[in-house]
Write a protein that holds these residues in place. Structure first.
Motif, PDB file in Angstrom:
ATOM      1  N   ALA A 172      10.255  10.931   6.094  1.00 38.44           N
ATOM      2  CA  ALA A 172      11.534  12.129   5.989  1.00 38.44           C
ATOM      3  C   ALA A 172      12.722  11.760   6.570  1.00 38.44           C
ATOM      4  CB  ALA A 172      10.842  13.420   6.772  1.00 38.44           C
ATOM      5  N   LYS A 173      12.768  10.990   7.605  1.00 37.40           N
ATOM      6  CA  LYS A 173      14.112  10.733   7.993  1.00 37.40           C
ATOM      7  C   LYS A 173      14.808  10.069   6.848  1.00 37.40           C
ATOM      8  CE  LYS A 173      12.789  11.802  13.753  1.00 37.40           C
ATOM      9  NZ  LYS A 173      12.889  11.097  14.692  1.00 37.40           N
ATOM     10  N   ARG A 227       6.105   2.247   2.399  1.00 39.23           N
ATOM     11  CA  ARG A 227       5.396   1.840   3.505  1.00 39.23           C
ATOM     12  C   ARG A 227       5.742   0.978   4.701  1.00 39.23           C
ATOM     13  NH1 ARG A 227       4.517  -0.584  -1.956  1.00 39.23           N
ATOM     14  NH2 ARG A 227       6.277  -2.030  -1.110  1.00 39.23           N
ATOM     15  N   ARG A 228       7.312   1.391   3.862  1.00 46.31           N
ATOM     16  CA  ARG A 228       7.949   1.016   5.866  1.00 46.31           C
ATOM     17  C   ARG A 228       7.812   1.921   7.064  1.00 46.31           C
ATOM     18  NH1 ARG A 228      13.495  -0.835   4.693  1.00 46.31           N
ATOM     19  NH2 ARG A 228      12.342  -2.349   3.418  1.00 46.31           N
ATOM     20  N   HIS A 229       7.815   3.418   6.249  1.00 42.96           N
ATOM     21  CA  HIS A 229       8.618   4.207   7.430  1.00 42.96           C
ATOM     22  C   HIS A 229       7.454   5.009   7.765  1.00 42.96           C
ATOM     23  CE1 HIS A 229      12.181   4.068   8.329  1.00 42.96           C
ATOM     24  NE2 HIS A 229      12.606   3.093   6.471  1.00 42.96           N
ATOM     25  N   ARG A 230       5.711   4.777   6.925  1.00 41.09           N
ATOM     26  CA  ARG A 230       4.802   5.610   6.764  1.00 41.09           C
ATOM     27  C   ARG A 230       3.763   5.795   8.313  1.00 41.09           C
ATOM     28  NH1 ARG A 230       1.615   5.160   1.891  1.00 41.09           N
ATOM     29  NH2 ARG A 230       2.703   7.240   0.762  1.00 41.09           N
ATOM     30  N   ALA A 263       5.956   5.696  -6.967  1.00 40.50           N
ATOM     31  CA  ALA A 263       5.626   7.030  -7.360  1.00 40.50           C
ATOM     32  C   ALA A 263       5.798   8.497  -6.420  1.00 40.50           C
ATOM     33  CB  ALA A 263       4.492   7.343  -8.166  1.00 40.50           C
ATOM     34  N   GLU A 264       5.248   8.186  -5.267  1.00 44.36           N
ATOM     35  CA  GLU A 264       4.954   8.962  -3.785  1.00 44.36           C
ATOM     36  C   GLU A 264       6.715   9.311  -3.084  1.00 44.36           C
ATOM     37  OE1 GLU A 264       3.650  10.335   0.007  1.00 44.36           O
ATOM     38  OE2 GLU A 264       2.096   9.120  -1.175  1.00 44.36           O
ATOM     39  N   GLY A 265       7.240   8.232  -3.511  1.00 44.99           N
ATOM     40  CA  GLY A 265       8.538   7.694  -3.168  1.00 44.99           C
ATOM     41  C   GLY A 265       9.490   8.873  -4.257  1.00 44.99           C
ATOM     42  N   LEU A 266       9.279   8.166  -5.076  1.00 43.70           N
ATOM     43  CA  LEU A 266      10.427   9.118  -6.592  1.00 43.70           C
ATOM     44  C   LEU A 266       9.986  10.391  -6.146  1.00 43.70           C
ATOM     45  CD1 LEU A 266      11.892   8.632  -9.043  1.00 43.70           C
ATOM     46  CD2 LEU A 266      10.127   8.503 -10.589  1.00 43.70           C
ATOM     47  N   TYR A 267       8.694  10.635  -6.048  1.00 46.36           N
ATOM     48  CA  TYR A 267       8.513  12.465  -6.164  1.00 46.36           C
ATOM     49  C   TYR A 267       9.691  12.852  -4.693  1.00 46.36           C
ATOM     50  CZ  TYR A 267       6.703  16.960  -4.001  1.00 46.36           C
ATOM     51  OH  TYR A 267       6.793  18.003  -3.871  1.00 46.36           O
ATOM     52  N   ARG A 268       9.218  12.477  -3.519  1.00 47.20           N
ATOM     53  CA  ARG A 268       9.979  13.069  -2.034  1.00 47.20           C
ATOM     54  C   ARG A 268      11.452  12.758  -2.514  1.00 47.20           C
ATOM     55  NH1 ARG A 268       7.018  12.700   3.056  1.00 47.20           N
ATOM     56  NH2 ARG A 268       5.161  12.458   2.524  1.00 47.20           N
TER      57      ARG A 268
END
Length: 265
Positions: free
Chosen positions: A166-167, A157-160, A193-198
């Motif tokens: 990605a960075k 959420r912080r970097h979206r 969940a998306e963060g874990l996948y990434r």
């Protein structure tokens, strides 16, 4: 190793360094050598050391001091939750076979960029084992990052907003071992969940990811959207060691036996 504290030689304190020499060591960024030098030089004079021996001892002090500082920096950067190490680990209390425990402690799986999944009921030593392994990795000179699943959601959420997810993941993967603790205790938000996948996708065959979970990864689709769960588990388990714990909660057993607190007067 020569102690870096000021000691007495022949009943007299070691003389301080000449200011010019102390200044040169400061400018050269040799703080541990500068701290040890008064005692080393006094000892060398009293014992008539060879000049090469003096230089060797001073350089050894600097190297040892830098290694201590680097270890402290790696340990602080890891963000371990409690500081538990294998010094307090009871291998006989774990349901994980002893040969498996020993193999994990070699850290060869980290050097091979393989993953580790420790799953089982609460209180069966999953987090303890991962933290002890992480501490051992830090002591071996490796970088470790410790996260909860919720932390990945916060990161996303912080970097979206400025498209730097990605960075941020790349910075996280400067660590050779990334630990994600306690998956399955709470419902998983979509961001997490998306963060874990990434994370798992970016680390695939490049870094080691270790997770603890109340569920076997095959059940992650109960916690998160099936598409994300399938893609995450596929990459996570391809090069992974899966250790399943079992038995009663060690915490609850100790609590019921009155071992969870110090006795009151």
């Amino acid at each position: 190793m020569i102690s870096t504290s000021v000691s007495e030689i022949g009943g007299q304190p070691a003389s301080p360094l000449p200011s010019e020499l102390a200044g040169l060591l400061h400018r050269m960024r040799l703080p541990h050598m500068r701290k040890a030098a008064p005692e080393v030089l006094a000892t060398a004079k009293a014992q008539r050391w060879d000049p090469a021996e003096v230089l060797k001892v001073l350089l050894a002090e600097e190297v040892a001091g830098r290694e201590r500082s680097a270890l402290a920096t790696r340990r602080a950067a890891a963000g371990f939750p409690t500081g538990k190490t294998f010094d307090a680990w009871n291998p006989d209390a774990s349901s994980i076979p002893a040969p498996t425990q020993q193999a994990l402690r070699t850290l060869e799986w980290v050097h091979r960029r393989e993953n580790l999944v420790v799953c089982g009921p609460s209180g069966t030593g999953k987090t303890f084992l991962l933290e002890a392994l992480g501490q051992q990795a830090v002591e071996a000179g490796l970088r470790v990052a410790w996260l909860r699943l919720e932390d990945l959601g916060v990161l996303l959420r912080r970097h979206r907003a400025d498209d730097t997810v990605a960075k941020a993941i790349t910075r996280l993967l400067k660590a050779e071992l990334v630990v994600v603790d306690d998956i399955g205790l709470l419902p998983v938000a979509t961001d997490a969940a998306e963060g874990l996948y990434r994370l798992v996708d970016a680390a695939y065959e490049k870094r080691s990811v270790a997770i603890s979970s109340n569920l076997h990864p095959s059940g992650f689709d109960e916690l998160m959207p099936k598409t994300l769960a399938t893609a995450t588990v596929d990459r996570l388990l391809h090069h992974a060691h899966v250790c399943q714990t079992s038995g009663d909660s060690v915490r609850l057993t100790q609590a019921l036996a009155g071992q969870g607190v110090s006795p009151l007067p």
